[in-house]
Each structure stands twice: as C-alpha cells, then as structure tokens.
Scaffold this active site. Structure first.
Site, PDB file in Angstrom:
ATOM      1  N   ALA A 226       1.484   4.884   3.782  1.00  0.00           N
ATOM      2  CA  ALA A 226       2.898   5.010   4.139  1.00  0.00           C
ATOM      3  C   ALA A 226       3.813   5.155   2.934  1.00  0.00           C
ATOM      4  O   ALA A 226       4.946   5.624   3.075  1.00  0.00           O
ATOM      5  CB  ALA A 226       3.331   3.804   4.977  1.00  0.00           C
ATOM      6  N   ASP A 227       3.362   4.768   1.758  1.00  0.00           N
ATOM      7  CA  ASP A 227       4.209   4.842   0.564  1.00  0.00           C
ATOM      8  C   ASP A 227       3.392   5.345  -0.621  1.00  0.00           C
ATOM      9  O   ASP A 227       3.235   4.654  -1.632  1.00  0.00           O
ATOM     10  CB  ASP A 227       4.812   3.466   0.262  1.00  0.00           C
ATOM     11  CG  ASP A 227       5.905   3.525  -0.799  1.00  0.00           C
ATOM     12  OD1 ASP A 227       6.416   4.645  -1.063  1.00  0.00           O
ATOM     13  OD2 ASP A 227       6.250   2.483  -1.362  1.00  0.00           O
ATOM     14  N   LEU A 228       2.889   6.564  -0.497  1.00  0.00           N
ATOM     15  CA  LEU A 228       2.086   7.141  -1.568  1.00  0.00           C
ATOM     16  C   LEU A 228       2.999   7.588  -2.697  1.00  0.00           C
ATOM     17  O   LEU A 228       3.669   8.616  -2.619  1.00  0.00           O
ATOM     18  CB  LEU A 228       1.276   8.326  -1.039  1.00  0.00           C
ATOM     19  CG  LEU A 228       0.260   8.935  -2.024  1.00  0.00           C
ATOM     20  CD1 LEU A 228      -0.793   7.902  -2.414  1.00  0.00           C
ATOM     21  CD2 LEU A 228      -0.405  10.171  -1.417  1.00  0.00           C
ATOM     22  N   ASN A 229       3.052   6.785  -3.739  1.00  0.00           N
ATOM     23  CA  ASN A 229       3.873   7.119  -4.904  1.00  0.00           C
ATOM     24  C   ASN A 229       3.120   6.781  -6.174  1.00  0.00           C
ATOM     25  O   ASN A 229       2.046   6.169  -6.141  1.00  0.00           O
ATOM     26  CB  ASN A 229       5.232   6.402  -4.845  1.00  0.00           C
ATOM     27  CG  ASN A 229       5.103   4.896  -4.944  1.00  0.00           C
ATOM     28  OD1 ASN A 229       4.628   4.351  -5.941  1.00  0.00           O
ATOM     29  ND2 ASN A 229       5.520   4.187  -3.892  1.00  0.00           N
TER      30      ASN A 229
ATOM     31  N   ASN B  60       1.889   3.279  -6.835  1.00  0.00           N
ATOM     32  CA  ASN B  60       0.862   2.752  -5.937  1.00  0.00           C
ATOM     33  C   ASN B  60      -0.494   3.405  -6.174  1.00  0.00           C
ATOM     34  O   ASN B  60      -1.379   3.339  -5.325  1.00  0.00           O
ATOM     35  CB  ASN B  60       1.289   2.923  -4.481  1.00  0.00           C
ATOM     36  CG  ASN B  60       2.308   1.875  -4.070  1.00  0.00           C
ATOM     37  OD1 ASN B  60       2.368   0.793  -4.662  1.00  0.00           O
ATOM     38  ND2 ASN B  60       3.112   2.170  -3.067  1.00  0.00           N
TER      39      ASN B  60
END
Length: 244
Positions: A170-173, A176
């Site tokens: 949900a928060d592929l940055n 991460n």
C-alpha cells in the site's frame, strides 16, 4: 501462530516468539529498563530498535512499531481504529501477511508478534518484527552512494516477484525498500494484501515508487537517482514479469 490473552484485556498474536512475551514488550520503556534500546528511526513517528537477545539469547534485534493514523483523521484520533474483528485489525492483518510471505521465502522482515488492545468499539495496536541485519533504506543509501545498473535491475526483478504473486504494497516508496550487501527487502506492509495479479494495480504501485524517488530527489539534490536509473529498474521489472 499463537494467541495469548492478557490480564489487561489485550490480545497478542505471536510467531516464533518466546512463550512468555508480555504486553510490556511492545513499549520502549520496557526495553529502556533493560538497557536494550539500540536505536530508532524517525518518520512521522518514532520506530524503535531493541536488542531482544538480552532477554532471550535465541532472539536478535527487533523493531517496535506502534500504529498511528495519518492524514486529516489524525487530528480526530491519533492512534485509535474502529474494531470489527481481530483478523481485520491493522497489526494482525500485517503480521499474517508477513508470516505468509516470510514462509514462502520472500525478502521481508521476519514477523515476531502483534498486540491489539481493545477498548469498546476501538482498538490500538503494535507490531514487532525482526530487524534486517546490515540493512538501510534506499534514501539513506542513495544519499551517500550510487547503485550500479545491476542493482537497479535486481530491484526491478525483486518488485516483479512480489507483483507476480499478487502482493500489493500500500505504500511502496523508497524508504520502504531496504538494501543489504546483496539483497533488497520490502518493509511496512500495513494495509498490504494479496490481490489478483491480473487486476492491473501494479502500474499504480510502480508509479507511486517513482513519485517517491522524485520527491526525495527534490529534497536531497545529492540523491544518486536519475531517470536512467528508473529505466533500468522498469525494463528489468517488465522483463521479469514477461518471463514468468
């Protein structure tokens, strides 16, 4: 996976964790009392690193994370979530997904335990995972040194493996994604899930990662990231998917 109910009304789910784990283990003050806090990572909130071997010699470095809200809702409720069922709580859902991925050999942190403290219709939650030894996030790495073409390609292949198996992050940055001497890891699977790999969500996931690199570059002009680097990742990603 083991389930333990405590006298305080909290529920602790444990995976490969000492049987005697208590709710206090999810708080940094407990570890301070044992001189076992080894560091922290500061984002919107603080994540703590602790040396679990001081309590159990079979354990290693752990990461403690409390679940906090973001966005506008944070002003109303800082860390409380509406309770529907244990399996749907943020902590248990993430722990379950991590356990599934870890057992299949995906490059994710080893899951340790989740804590859910319910108060009527609401709950608060915490998660413990094992710290990836010798790893740093991509922003930290790229702020000091560039990655090789082969490393960018390897990262693209790593992400393709997750996407091929329907793993939605949900928060592929860039923060991460961890890098060690020879491997990439994805971390922070809060709100992650298994989706149909044919549902066409992967492109948006990749676009999110690209935006995060560009955002970090705007803040850190010395960041070793170029559009050419992204193309190496992008081509390797699509090549890996095409070969599966």
């Amino acid at each position: 996976m083991k389930l333990k109910k405590t006298a305080t009304g909290s529920i602790t789910y444990c995976e490969q964790t000492p049987q005697e784990i208590e709710v206090t283990w999810f708080g940094v003050d407990f570890w301070r009392g044992h001189s076992a806090v080894t560091g922290s990572s500061k984002g919107r909130y603080t994540t703590w690193f602790v040396d679990a071997s001081k309590l159990d010699p079979t354990q290693q470095q752990w990461v403690l994370r409390h679940y906090y809200r973001g966005g506008l809702i944070e002003k109303v409720s800082r860390d409380q979530y509406f309770f529907t069922s244990l399996k749907n709580t943020r902590a248990v859902a993430e722990l379950t997904l991590l356990e599934n991925l870890y057992q299949q050999g995906f490059p994710v942190p080893k899951p340790i335990a989740a804590n859910v403290e319910r108060n009527g219709l609401w709950y608060r939650a915490d998660l413990i995972i094992e710290r990836v030894d010798g790893a740093e996030d991509l922003v930290a790495r790229l702020s000091k040194t560039a990655m090789t073409t082969e490393q960018w390609q390897s990262l693209g292949q790593c992400i393709a493996r997750f996407h091929h198996h329907g793993v939605y992050h949900a928060d592929l940055n860039a923060k991460n994604i961890l890098i060690t001497a020879d491997k990439f890891y994805l971390i922070d699977f809060d709100r992650g899930e298994i989706r149909s790999p044919k549902a066409n969500w992967q492109r948006a996931n990749l676009d999110r990662l690209l935006r995060s690199f560009r955002k970090e570059l705007a803040k850190l002009p010395q960041l070793a990231f170029t559009e050419a680097d992204w193309q190496h990742l992008h081509r390797a990603y699509h090549s890996a998917l095409a070969s599966k």
